[in-house]
Design an enzyme around this catalytic site. Structure first.
Site, short mmCIF file in Angstrom:
data_model
loop_
_atom_site.label_atom_id
_atom_site.label_comp_id
_atom_site.label_asym_id
_atom_site.label_seq_id
_atom_site.Cartn_x
_atom_site.Cartn_y
_atom_site.Cartn_z
N SER A 259 69.17 25.64 63.97
CA SER A 259 69.53 26.67 65.15
C SER A 259 70.93 27.48 65.59
O SER A 259 70.93 29.50 65.64
CB SER A 259 68.42 25.81 66.81
OG SER A 259 69.74 25.07 67.33
N HIS A 289 63.83 19.79 62.89
CA HIS A 289 64.59 20.17 63.08
C HIS A 289 63.91 19.98 64.74
O HIS A 289 63.98 18.93 65.14
CB HIS A 289 65.38 21.74 63.30
CG HIS A 289 67.06 22.00 63.81
ND1 HIS A 289 67.59 20.92 64.59
CD2 HIS A 289 67.19 23.29 63.94
CE1 HIS A 289 68.41 21.64 65.46
NE2 HIS A 289 67.94 23.34 64.88
N HIS A 336 70.23 11.57 60.18
CA HIS A 336 71.22 13.31 60.63
C HIS A 336 72.03 13.40 59.69
O HIS A 336 72.81 12.41 58.79
CB HIS A 336 71.82 12.38 62.16
CG HIS A 336 72.11 14.05 63.00
ND1 HIS A 336 73.66 15.28 62.23
CD2 HIS A 336 72.00 14.96 64.05
CE1 HIS A 336 73.66 15.60 63.26
NE2 HIS A 336 72.33 15.77 64.55
N ARG A 345 73.09 11.23 72.70
CA ARG A 345 72.17 11.64 73.06
C ARG A 345 70.88 10.81 73.31
O ARG A 345 70.02 10.44 74.12
CB ARG A 345 70.98 13.74 72.58
CG ARG A 345 72.53 13.97 72.42
CD ARG A 345 71.87 15.17 71.54
NE ARG A 345 71.72 14.88 70.32
CZ ARG A 345 71.97 15.73 69.48
NH1 ARG A 345 71.54 17.36 69.90
NH2 ARG A 345 71.09 15.46 68.00
N ASP A 391 65.56 13.10 69.41
CA ASP A 391 64.02 13.73 69.78
C ASP A 391 63.80 12.20 69.63
O ASP A 391 62.17 12.42 70.32
CB ASP A 391 63.73 14.16 68.80
CG ASP A 391 64.23 15.76 68.26
OD1 ASP A 391 64.07 16.81 68.81
OD2 ASP A 391 65.04 15.68 67.61
#
Ligand code: HAX
Length: 457
Positions: A259, A289, A336, A345, A391
């Site tokens: 992105s 993604h 990743h 995160r 995620d």
């Protein structure tokens, strides 16, 4: 109520209202940086950073250093740092709403743009600016309405961003023939307007698709995330806190992710910020993604359905992971391209969940997967990072608060991602970065290159 004044005051002078001080500060910071970069290129421009291997060229340019992104830097083991600050540091240092614990994303935007931790007043300034610019013209809603309700929220979101682009100040000024020296100014203006309007667009799509089109008007006295939660229809203060955290931690992940890179690449052709950001969002909509947040919760729900249990045991989870791998599918939320440890995160969301909802069965399942999945993924011998990414956790938290419509999750990610990629776009133009145009080659070229090398050695 968060905002304490209608128009921002000039720092150091409480009697003067001064609308553009962040923009002026950005310009002077960028001018300094520009001088430094020019001198770096002059003195060291010929130094090589690294060699590129044939494998890297074939395998998604993995690890090739080829971009400058000022807003954040990713370390494979430590995770992301925004202007040098880790996520735990941001949670401590950035301004919060009175009585709140989570950072305001407005503060992160300021930090990424200016390079300094903002004061409470700076953060309120950004909040007030975005609240003032948040009105979305009706034709944008008409564009959303023209889609079948069944259309994926990311498709509706991207189309709405493109529709908003008809208001681009940069595109208009470029058409009128502005100097390259002032591109940054119009990009900055478009950036502020676009970010201001995204929550309203996203909430509109959500209420249209899932709440019978019963829309909720914005509350201009709330912070950017609080107002977004309100327009989505969630008034619980701890959900607002989740949104503040969520919209902060998803904002940026240096420049090479799909992105960020897509936004930067399209922006380098001097496409306006709406076109550039829409490109970033079409990339975010891919399952490898941003769409992975949707896929994770679907994967967990399918597992629970398969096993007829809302809290499968660790053995059952392990067997389900093996089944997923045997079927040739990815375990979403794990792995990743750069990270080689648990994503901070993920950890930030786990800490939030431990405080606010430790007994939720789906959240407990996320934590059980975290115990079980890494050794299994590692044992395949090919997955470079067996640890969870951002995620893996987000869907379970949203579900806990009743936001169960997983197709919408990537839109939330997109609203946040705007902060990083658009702050970077401001930097791209302020630093006068040129058109991006890396060299590509053919396999024929590679074969000849190998032959020549063999002939020499
Ligand atoms: N499950 C199963 N297989 C996986 C895997 C996973 N979670 N992660 C990697 N692999 C596989 C790859 O598909 C690849 O297989 P092949 O050699 O057969 O093609 C192999 O392991 C090596 O891949 P890698 O080098 O470890 O990882 P990549 O850099 O190629 O890909 C991905 C990184 C994130 C795309 C990958 O780990 C993946 O597909 N993960 C699951 C999807 C996901 O969670 N995506 C979100 C990532 C974070 C993000 O961007 N959020 O927005």
């Amino acid at each position: 109520m968060f905002l304490t004044f209608g128009a921002p005051k000039c720092p150091g002078n409480n009697n003067r209202y001064y609308m553009g001080y962040v923009k002026d500060l950005f310009k002077s910071t960028a001018d300094e940086q520009n001088k430094e970069i020019k001198s770096i290129i002059e003195q060291h421009g010929n130094k090589k950073i690294e060699d590129v291997t044939i494998a890297q060229v074939y395998q998604g340019m993995r690890g090739i250093t080829g971009l400058v992104t000022e807003t954040s830097l990713l370390d494979a083991n430590e995770g992301i740092r925004f202007r040098g600050f880790s996520i735990p540091e941001l949670r401590e240092k950035l301004a919060k709403v009175p009585g709140g614990n989570e950072p305001l994303p407005e503060g992160l935007f300021y930090l990424m743009l200016i390079g300094q931790v903002p004061t409470q007043e700076d953060v309120e300034h950004i909040s007030a600016t975005w609240a003032r610019r948040s009105h979305v013209p009706n034709y944008v809603f008409d564009v959303i309405e023209s889609f079948p309700v069944s259309a994926h929220p990311m498709t509706q979101f991207t189309a709405a961003i493109l529709a908003l682009g008809t208001e681009s100040k940069f595109a208009k000024a470029y058409n009128e023939g502005i100097s390259k020296k002032v591109h940054w100014d119009y990009i900055y203006e478009d950036t502020m307007t676009l970010i201001a309007r995204l929550p309203r667009i996203a909430a509109y799509i959500y209420r249209r698709k899932y709440k019978n089109g019963e829309h909720i008007q914005p509350d201009g006295m709330l912070d950017w995330s609080g107002n977004f939660a309100h327009m989505l229809g969630y008034e619980d203060e701890s959900f607002r806190e989740l949104m503040r955290l969520y919209l902060t931690i998803h904002a940026d992940h240096e420049g090479g992710n799909v992105s960020a890179h897509a936004t930067h690449l399209v922006g380098s052709a001097l496409s306006d910020p709406y076109l550039s950001f829409a490109a970033g969002m079409t990339g975010l909509a891919g399952p490898l993604h941003g769409l992975a947040n949707q896929e994770v919760i679907r994967w967990i729900e399918e597992m629970c359905k398969d096993l007829n249990s809302d809290q499968p045991t660790k053995d059952q989870i392990a067997a389900y992971i093996h089944k997923t791998l045997t079927e040739g599918k990815v375990v979403p939320g794990y792995g990743h391209a750069v990270l080689r440890k648990t994503d901070p995160r993920f950890t930030a969301q786990m800490e939030f969940a431990k405080l606010h909802c430790p007994d939720d069965p789906t959240i407990k399942t996320v934590w059980n997967i975290y115990e079980v999945a890494p050794p299994i993924l590692e044992s395949t011998g090919k997955i470079k990072n067996p640890w969870p990414n951002v995620d893996a956790h987000s869907g379970a938290l949203l579900k806990h608060y009743g936001l169960v419509e997983e197709e919408f999750y990537t839109v939330l990610f997109g609203v946040s991602r705007a902060l990083g990629v658009l702050a970077s776009l401001c930097w791209d133009r302020a630093l006068g970065f040129p058109l991006e145009r890396p060299k590509s080659i053919t396999t024929e070229w590679v074969k000849n290159f190998i032959k020549k090398g063999e002939a020499v050695s």
